[in-house]
Design an enzyme around this catalytic site. Structure first.
Site, PDB file in Angstrom:
ATOM      1  N   HIS A   1      31.508  29.416  -2.725  1.00 59.52           N
ATOM      2  CA  HIS A   1      31.148  28.080  -3.171  1.00 59.52           C
ATOM      3  C   HIS A   1      31.241  28.045  -4.698  1.00 59.52           C
ATOM      4  O   HIS A   1      30.669  28.903  -5.384  1.00 59.52           O
ATOM      5  CB  HIS A   1      29.713  27.743  -2.775  1.00 59.52           C
ATOM      6  CG  HIS A   1      29.516  27.444  -1.323  1.00 59.52           C
ATOM      7  ND1 HIS A   1      30.003  28.246  -0.324  1.00 59.52           N
ATOM      8  CD2 HIS A   1      28.868  26.416  -0.708  1.00 59.52           C
ATOM      9  CE1 HIS A   1      29.656  27.732   0.850  1.00 59.52           C
ATOM     10  NE2 HIS A   1      28.962  26.620   0.645  1.00 59.52           N
TER      11      HIS A   1
ATOM     12  N   GLU B   1      30.785  22.668  -7.109  1.00 60.83           N
ATOM     13  CA  GLU B   1      30.108  21.557  -6.426  1.00 60.83           C
ATOM     14  C   GLU B   1      29.089  20.983  -7.400  1.00 60.83           C
ATOM     15  O   GLU B   1      29.277  19.923  -7.975  1.00 60.83           O
ATOM     16  CB  GLU B   1      29.428  22.031  -5.147  1.00 60.83           C
ATOM     17  CG  GLU B   1      28.640  20.933  -4.435  1.00 60.83           C
ATOM     18  CD  GLU B   1      27.711  21.468  -3.356  1.00 60.83           C
ATOM     19  OE1 GLU B   1      27.261  20.649  -2.549  1.00 60.83           O
ATOM     20  OE2 GLU B   1      27.407  22.676  -3.328  1.00 60.83           O
TER      21      GLU B   1
END
Length: 333
Positions: free
Chosen positions: A199, A202
């Site tokens: 990830h 974001e």
């Protein structure tokens, strides 16, 4: 947004889902059923009370609720039932291959052995292969706001089961936990033959995307929408065909994007980035993968491109990719 390809047509497109936290598919009804099965007291008055709390202000407000609900998952059957419920929904949405994230450190904190988690999830995946012809596997995610030593320890604890995993990922609160902290852990994962994703971009900056690529050696970026703040990075992603696993409804619910109408998925596609559409934590964010496609009000051509990207960006074998791409072509004739 209004208009666009309809949900039935979206569901008819064979596709892969590459950004899916299995714990994030825990619907309130199942959470209460498992709590009753296992004698776990949830801090919510009812199914309706739990669902009413799904008004998140940011990633952390979501994570607080998410981790509270995970306490009901206790046995191999619990994990199998959780994954089976998701896989049935995914199959109905046209998902033919799934790469499923799970968070073993949180379960260890709840007193659950990692083998119990893996065995239960594998039971459901094996059943889905027989029942639906679905393929896929598991990506073990490290919780980035827990100590790095914890990530290192959990990886070593499953080293003997590397063959039961596809790869490793990095999730949870992004800001303040740059990717380079996990460089040694990712190097060890590579030694074990595991694929690597993370990830990044974001809630964290575009620089975290670059760092994930250059320091962790990832092959795919989860989320990644803030790459648009760095034109050189966008050009690199497009040139090197590095996929992004984008989660539109999640981005809106966690305030990473102001509204679905403002979602940058088209800007990514226009730039030649291999963007894909996924559901992230669908029980919490208002929809499974078909709902995410539908919310974007895509044209037929955009929906087909995103489905094709999902297959090509997967870690499926070359033979399986060819099979799925042929099925997609047949579905769009």
């Amino acid at each position: 947004m209004t208009g666009g390809i309809g949900l039935d047509a979206i569901r008819a497109l064979p596709k892969a889902e590459l950004h899916l936290h299995v714990e994030g598919t825990l619907e309130p009804q199942l959470a209460f059923a498992l709590a009753q099965r296992n004698g776990v007291a949830l801090p919510f008055a009812s199914v309706e009370d739990l669902r009413a709390r799904y008004d998140f202000t940011d990633l952390q407000s979501f994570l607080d609720l998410y981790y509270a609900c995970m306490a009901v998952l206790r046995t191999r059957k619990d994990f199998a039932d959780l994954a089976a419920a998701y896989l049935a929904r995914a199959h109905a949405d046209g998902v033919r291959h799934v790469e499923m994230f799970f968070d073993p450190q949180v379960h260890l904190g709840n007193g659950i052995d990692v083998d119990t988690v893996i065995d239960g999830l594998r039971d459901a995946l094996d059943d889905a292969r027989v029942r639906y012809g679905m393929t896929g596997g598991l990506i073990l995610c490290f919780v980035r706001d827990l100590p790095v030593d914890s990530a290192r320890a959990v990886l070593e604890s499953v080293a003997h089961r590397a063959g039961d995993l596809i790869g490793v990922g990095l999730d949870s609160a992004e800001v303040g936990y740059p990717p380079h902290l996990f460089a040694e852990v990712y190097a060890r994962a590579a030694e074990l033959g595991l694929r690597r994703v993370a990830h990044a971009g974001e809630e964290g900056p575009a620089a975290y995307v670059t760092e994930s690529l250059d320091v962790l050696g990832v092959e795919r970026i989860d989320h990644g929408i803030r790459c648009l703040e760095d034109p050189a990075l966008v050009e690199r992603l497009a040139r090197e065909r590095i996929p992004l696993t984008v989660c539109p409804l999640s981005n809106v619910r966690l305030r990473a994007v102001d509204a679905i109408e403002a979602h940058p998925i088209r800007a990514l596609l226009d730039a030649g980035v291999v963007a894909t559409v996924n559901s992230d934590d669908p029980a919490y964010f208002g929809g499974y993968v078909g709902d995410n496609y539908a919310a974007l009000a895509l044209t037929d051509a955009e929906a087909v491109l995103l489905a094709r990207n999902s297959i090509e960006a997967s870690f499926a074998s070359d033979a399986r990719k060819a099979e799925l791409l042929a099925a997609l072509e047949a579905a769009t004739r």
